[in-house]
Design a protein around this motif. Structure first.
Motif, PDB file in Angstrom:
ATOM      1  N   GLN A 144      -6.508  19.804  53.648  1.00  0.00           N
ATOM      2  CA  GLN A 144      -5.518  18.748  53.859  1.00  0.00           C
ATOM      3  C   GLN A 144      -5.539  18.199  55.274  1.00  0.00           C
ATOM      4  O   GLN A 144      -5.041  17.108  55.527  1.00  0.00           O
ATOM      5  CB  GLN A 144      -4.122  19.246  53.516  1.00  0.00           C
ATOM      6  CG  GLN A 144      -3.515  20.213  54.519  1.00  0.00           C
ATOM      7  CD  GLN A 144      -2.080  20.565  54.169  1.00  0.00           C
ATOM      8  OE1 GLN A 144      -1.451  19.893  53.357  1.00  0.00           O
ATOM      9  NE2 GLN A 144      -1.559  21.624  54.775  1.00  0.00           N
ATOM     10  N   TYR A 165       1.137  23.276  50.470  1.00  0.00           N
ATOM     11  CA  TYR A 165      -0.209  23.178  49.895  1.00  0.00           C
ATOM     12  C   TYR A 165      -1.051  24.400  50.256  1.00  0.00           C
ATOM     13  O   TYR A 165      -1.764  24.947  49.410  1.00  0.00           O
ATOM     14  CB  TYR A 165      -0.900  21.908  50.383  1.00  0.00           C
ATOM     15  CG  TYR A 165      -2.258  21.709  49.756  1.00  0.00           C
ATOM     16  CD1 TYR A 165      -2.383  21.482  48.390  1.00  0.00           C
ATOM     17  CD2 TYR A 165      -3.418  21.756  50.529  1.00  0.00           C
ATOM     18  CE1 TYR A 165      -3.627  21.298  47.802  1.00  0.00           C
ATOM     19  CE2 TYR A 165      -4.662  21.576  49.949  1.00  0.00           C
ATOM     20  CZ  TYR A 165      -4.764  21.342  48.583  1.00  0.00           C
ATOM     21  OH  TYR A 165      -6.003  21.176  48.005  1.00  0.00           O
ATOM     22  N   THR A 219      -3.257  18.581  44.448  1.00  0.00           N
ATOM     23  CA  THR A 219      -4.335  18.025  45.257  1.00  0.00           C
ATOM     24  C   THR A 219      -4.597  16.564  44.902  1.00  0.00           C
ATOM     25  O   THR A 219      -4.699  15.697  45.777  1.00  0.00           O
ATOM     26  CB  THR A 219      -5.628  18.841  45.070  1.00  0.00           C
ATOM     27  OG1 THR A 219      -5.389  20.201  45.421  1.00  0.00           O
ATOM     28  CG2 THR A 219      -6.750  18.287  45.945  1.00  0.00           C
ATOM     29  N   TYR A 222      -1.295  14.457  45.981  1.00  0.00           N
ATOM     30  CA  TYR A 222      -0.780  14.414  47.345  1.00  0.00           C
ATOM     31  C   TYR A 222      -1.824  14.593  48.444  1.00  0.00           C
ATOM     32  O   TYR A 222      -1.496  14.462  49.629  1.00  0.00           O
ATOM     33  CB  TYR A 222       0.323  15.482  47.513  1.00  0.00           C
ATOM     34  CG  TYR A 222       1.483  15.270  46.581  1.00  0.00           C
ATOM     35  CD1 TYR A 222       2.354  14.190  46.753  1.00  0.00           C
ATOM     36  CD2 TYR A 222       1.705  16.137  45.516  1.00  0.00           C
ATOM     37  CE1 TYR A 222       3.420  14.001  45.885  1.00  0.00           C
ATOM     38  CE2 TYR A 222       2.764  15.941  44.641  1.00  0.00           C
ATOM     39  CZ  TYR A 222       3.616  14.870  44.833  1.00  0.00           C
ATOM     40  OH  TYR A 222       4.671  14.666  43.972  1.00  0.00           O
ATOM     41  N   ILE A 223      -3.070  14.915  48.083  1.00  0.00           N
ATOM     42  CA  ILE A 223      -4.138  15.028  49.094  1.00  0.00           C
ATOM     43  C   ILE A 223      -5.231  14.035  48.709  1.00  0.00           C
ATOM     44  O   ILE A 223      -6.311  14.424  48.232  1.00  0.00           O
ATOM     45  CB  ILE A 223      -4.710  16.469  49.171  1.00  0.00           C
ATOM     46  CG1 ILE A 223      -3.588  17.510  49.149  1.00  0.00           C
ATOM     47  CG2 ILE A 223      -5.574  16.638  50.418  1.00  0.00           C
ATOM     48  CD1 ILE A 223      -2.722  17.528  50.384  1.00  0.00           C
ATOM     49  N   ALA A 289      -5.524  15.351  60.371  1.00  0.00           N
ATOM     50  CA  ALA A 289      -4.429  14.769  59.595  1.00  0.00           C
ATOM     51  C   ALA A 289      -3.686  13.736  60.436  1.00  0.00           C
ATOM     52  O   ALA A 289      -3.328  13.985  61.583  1.00  0.00           O
ATOM     53  CB  ALA A 289      -3.470  15.864  59.147  1.00  0.00           C
TER      54      ALA A 289
END
Length: 344
Positions: A144, A165, A219, A222-223, A289
């Motif tokens: 992430q 996560y 995943t 949200y990723i 990120a």
């Protein structure tokens, strides 16, 4: 940029590190899974057999972790520095757990007292489960992304590695290793312990499938950057299909009690899962990120061409030797476990 068979040295090094860590996950994965299941075996004789099932191979399997860490430092020193800075706390916990796992295996049989053996049984089980969970947590954070500035310096908090996560990936990793370890143990045992382990294999398989489905949905939702490569290259969709077929094969082979094929399917699932993560990130190794431009890639984080070339030659000689030794050990100690005066 120098190349070998049309592929530049930095990419070869990325592939090599991925292969070594995959080997570690497959080999030490069943050790950690067997350890995490240790307290589910109630009888002294059963616990001794389980320990002796991994006894000849567990320390050799950890060699792959050492090789992977050394290869990362040699090939991508800036990634090594940023990664250890970001995960200083979990890495320290990981090292302590590694130590307690090792001494638990070695110390347990040194004294006959019940309390002594129970103490090290608990230590062995908890440290093994913690190691499996931490490996997944660190993988989840890498997937992430972590906050890096333009100088690739970590700018997060000491405890930011604990997030939903990462915990989901950690739980999935633990479930996968427990299933992997249970399948290995059932291949090495017989009689009443074998019967008990067949039940444990089914339960850990259910645990893994549920964890895998939840983590996969999260995943995808949200990723988003973890699906970019598959969106851009539809041919890569074959990898998730192979992984799903591998999971289906595990459940089918477990139901048929064909545990060698189930173990190979489990190893395939581990390999393909890590392959998907690596290919989705490539050429990025450490995703930043919030500021993708600050990410560390195989090109801006690699050592010099000369270093990569020399070390690639060394690795091309050393890694096959370690693989050959590992194969020899497994072949030598194949078959069911029997206890004698030299056993743990």
């Amino acid at each position: 940029m120098e190349t070998f068979i049309g592929i530049d040295y930095a990419t070869w090094w990325f592939l090599l590190i991925g292969a070594v860590f995959t080997g570690y996950a497959i080999l030490d994965g069943f050790d950690l899974g067997a350890g995490a299941l240790h307290l589910f075996l109630n009888k002294e004789n059963s616990r001794r057999i389980a320990l002796n099932a991994i006894g000849p191979v567990w320390d050799g399997n950890e060699v792959w972790l050492v090789i992977g860490g050394g290869a990362l430092f040699a090939g991508f020193p800036e990634v090594y520095a940023s990664l250890l800075s970001a995960f200083y706390t979990p890495f320290m916990i990981f090292l302590v757990a590694l130590i307690f796992r090792a001494i638990s295996i070695e110390f347990r049989s040194k004294e006959p007292m019940v309390w002594w053996r129970r103490l090290w049984d608990v230590s062995y089980c908890l440290s093994s489960a913690l190691l499996a969970f931490l490996l997944g947590m660190m993988l989840g954070n890498v997937a992430q992304g972590i906050p890096l500035d333009k100088d690739h310096i970590y700018r997060g908090s000491d405890m930011s590695f604990i997030n939903p996560y990462a915990c989901m990936v950690g739980t999935t990793s633990l479930a996968l290793f427990m299933m992997h370890g249970a399948i290995y143990l059932v291949m090495k045992t017989e009689d009443r312990l074998y019967a008990k382990l067949t039940i444990i294999v089914r339960r850990t398989t259910i645990f893994f499938v549920i964890s895998f489905v939840i983590t996969s949905f999260y995943t995808v939702l949200y990723i988003p950057h973890m699906a970019d490569q598959i969106h851009d290259s539809p041919s890569m969709f074959v990898l998730p299909v192979i992984m799903i077929l591998g999971i289906a094969s595990i459940t089918r082979m477990v139901a048929k009690r064909r545990y060698l094929l189930a173990f190979l399917s489990s190893a395939l699932v581990i390999s393909v899962a890590l392959m998907i993560v690596c290919l989705e990130l490539f050429p990025v190794i450490l995703y930043s990120a919030g500021a993708p431009a600050n990410s560390l890639t195989v090109y801006n984080a690699a050592s010099s061409e000369k270093t990569l070339g020399i070390m690639l030659t060394v690795a091309a000689i050393g890694v096959p030797l370690v693989a050959a030794y590992t194969t020899f050990v497994f072949w030598t100690f194949k078959g069911k476990v029997t206890l004698d005066e030299t056993s743990y």
